[in-house]
Motif scaffolding. Structure first.
Motif, PDB file in Angstrom:
ATOM      1  N   GLU A 295      28.859  15.824  11.710  1.00 28.45           N
ATOM      2  CA  GLU A 295      27.584  14.807  11.376  1.00 28.45           C
ATOM      3  C   GLU A 295      26.502  14.881  12.515  1.00 28.45           C
TER       4      GLU A 295
ATOM      5  N   GLU B 285      24.564  18.017  12.429  1.00 28.12           N
ATOM      6  CA  GLU B 285      23.778  18.033  11.156  1.00 28.12           C
ATOM      7  C   GLU B 285      22.600  17.391  11.250  1.00 28.12           C
ATOM      8  N   ASN B 286      22.596  16.404  12.151  1.00 33.48           N
ATOM      9  CA  ASN B 286      21.651  15.224  12.237  1.00 33.48           C
ATOM     10  C   ASN B 286      20.896  15.357  13.523  1.00 33.48           C
TER      11      ASN B 286
ATOM     12  N   LYS C  11      20.087  15.149  18.851  1.00 36.32           N
ATOM     13  CA  LYS C  11      21.298  14.173  19.336  1.00 36.32           C
ATOM     14  C   LYS C  11      21.693  14.078  20.551  1.00 36.32           C
TER      15      LYS C  11
END
Length: 78
Positions: free
Chosen positions: A43, A46-47, A50
């Protein structure tokens, strides 16, 4: 006592900007660096962008960056 130069930071932040084409390898390295589980690491990857590590010494930040870049990620250190 050794004084630090005014422009020298105490802690650096490693930021994953892009995973690149080998996302699976990036997820693996993120897991190793952060201790996250598979789902959480995926996650995070994918985002992007970060933060991977925060408040680490320059040498640790550069090592994290090198490991991620070696598997195709785009990383910045601030």
């Amino acid at each position: 006592m050794i004084e630090k130069a005014p422009d020298e930071q105490d802690g650096f932040t490693v930021i994953l900007e892009a995973a690149g084409s080998n996302e699976t390898a990036v997820v693996k390295v993120v897991r190793e660096l952060t201790g996250l589980g598979s789902k959480e690491a995926r996650e995070l990857v994918e985002n992007v962008p970060k933060t991977i590590k925060e408040g680490v010494p320059r040498s640790a930040a550069e090592e994290c960056k090198k490991r991620l870049v070696d598997v195709g990620a785009t990383v910045s250190v601030e």
